[in-house]
Write an enzyme that holds these catalytic residues in place. Structure first.
Site, PDB file in Angstrom:
ATOM      1  N   GLU A 176       0.911  -1.198  -0.086  1.00  0.00           N
ATOM      2  CA  GLU A 176      -0.049   0.161  -0.012  1.00  0.00           C
ATOM      3  C   GLU A 176       0.935   1.508  -0.055  1.00  0.00           C
ATOM      4  OE1 GLU A 176      -2.047  -2.809   2.977  1.00  0.00           O
ATOM      5  OE2 GLU A 176      -0.095  -2.722   2.020  1.00  0.00           O
ATOM      6  N   SER A 223      16.381 -37.993  15.876  1.00  0.00           N
ATOM      7  CA  SER A 223      15.920 -38.233  17.424  1.00  0.00           C
ATOM      8  C   SER A 223      17.204 -38.377  18.219  1.00  0.00           C
ATOM      9  CB  SER A 223      15.017 -39.218  17.203  1.00  0.00           C
ATOM     10  OG  SER A 223      15.584 -40.439  16.834  1.00  0.00           O
TER      11      SER A 223
END
Length: 371
Positions: free
Chosen positions: A63, A237
């Site tokens: 804008e 992990s």
């Protein structure tokens, strides 16, 4: 032939202006993260007097740029913007103030901002100041342009795309792990486009140890558009990632998500998201990535991680590059999906797009939402 069906209150010209704003917004496809992609068009007396699009975080919003281009022509004009103008201070001042100062007479936003800091407040402030406002024009297209941003604002996690390159019989590697190359050069080049628009590229430790991928964007023009390389993320992990792995080196940052808290790894940040049986809590991991303002992530992993994410309902889009070759039943499947013993248990997908890429086919699918 029946006339086009436009939303109530909008004309064909409104539709055309918003379509142009969306076209402008796509210019920031690879560069605005973590911000949304936004375009803006300002029209006075049927003539476009200003255009703009958000280029990157910290730069002026769409804008603001359109208003600068319009100058005095913005007074009394109509502003078409793909996302509700912001009303809060972030890296830049709120766009509401600039629109009011410029004296625009009408603001049409394709969709309201899902950010709870805005959530319709921007349009309410404009309306309270006497500006005519409207929403809903090409809202679906605007949402599709910012699926990751919208999901992060609503659910706290990024939009997850899982990419696989596979044979016609659904195999991603031979039994010994050989996988280079199942698909052709054109398909591999197309993957660079998905990496470029992603905030992070994710893989699993098994893929790191088997293939040693770099997970970086390597081709132009994407490199020139990026604010930086996507974050490289390894789901590991037990922290088995070799210190020499390419995913830990090169430009940009690397993150290893693990289930243990007593390890360290050079050149990477470790985050512990422990789950059951020594595994990673996938939902917690995705929320962690959302907390880091990642909008879209691309998963390029093997059958174990891809399957786990699918079964955890954490894959929003599955991108399959299908090569016209058969690799046999001893080769590895695209996803490990234990527990699917009946046809009724099958994960159902809806096909969103199919197209030929070189000698291969790209099929984009989304898990079907059960109502």
């Amino acid at each position: 032939m029946s006339p086009p069906d436009y939303p109530i209150g909008y004309t064909a010209d409104d539709h055309r202006r918003m379509a142009r704003a969306l076209q402008l917004a796509t210019r920031g496809l690879n560069s605005t993260r973590p911000n949304p992609r936004v375009g803006c068009v300002i029209v006075k007396d049927g003539v476009v007097v200003g255009e703009g699009w958000h280029e990157r975080a910290g730069a002026p919003h769409a804008e603001t740029l359109a208003l600068r281009a319009a100058g005095a022509g913005a007074r009394g004009a109509s502003c078409y913007v793909t996302l509700e103008p912001c009303c809060h201070h972030g890296r830049t001042p709120p766009c509401i103030g600039a629109l009011l100062e410029a004296g625009v007479g009408r603001v049409v936003a394709a969709m309201t901002d899902p950010n709870p800091r805005v959530g319709g407040e921007g349009l309410r402030q404009l309306q309270a100041a006497g500006v005519a406002v409207g929403t809903g024009l090409l809202a679906g297209e605007a949402e599709a342009l910012n699926e990751g941003f919208c999901q992060r604002m609503r659910k706290g996690r990024p939009w997850v795309r899982a990419k696989v390159g596979m044979s016609l019989d659904g195999r991603v590697a031979m039994a010994d792990g050989e996988s280079r190359w199942i698909t052709g050069e054109a398909a591999r080049a197309d993957v660079q486009r998905w990496r470029a628009r992603s905030c992070a590229v994710i893989t699993g430790v098994n893929t790191v140890m088997a293939d040693d991928p770099a997970l970086t964007v390597r081709t132009q023009p994407y490199l020139a558009e990026l604010p930086g390389q996507p974050l490289r993320v390894v789901f590991d992990s037990a922290v088995r990632t070799p210190r020499s792995a390419r995913v830990l080196s090169g430009p940009g940052a690397a993150l290893v998500i693990t289930a243990v808290s007593d390890r360290c790894l050079d050149r990477a940040e470790l985050v512990c998201c422990p789950g059951a049986d020594g595994r990673i809590d996938l939902h917690a991991a995705m929320l962690e990535l959302g907390r880091r303002e990642l909008n879209e992530v691309l998963v390029e992993a093997g059958p174990t991680l891809t399957g786990a994410l699918l079964q955890a309902d954490l894959v929003d889009e599955l991108i399959c590059y299908v090569a016209p070759r058969l690799m046999g039943d001893a080769a590895l499947p695209l996803a490990r999906l234990p527990g699917l013993n009946r046809l009724a248990d099958a994960i159902r997908l809806d096909v969103a797009d199919v197209r030929q890429i070189g000698q291969d086919w790209r099929v984009i699918m989304r898990p079907r939402t059960m109502v």
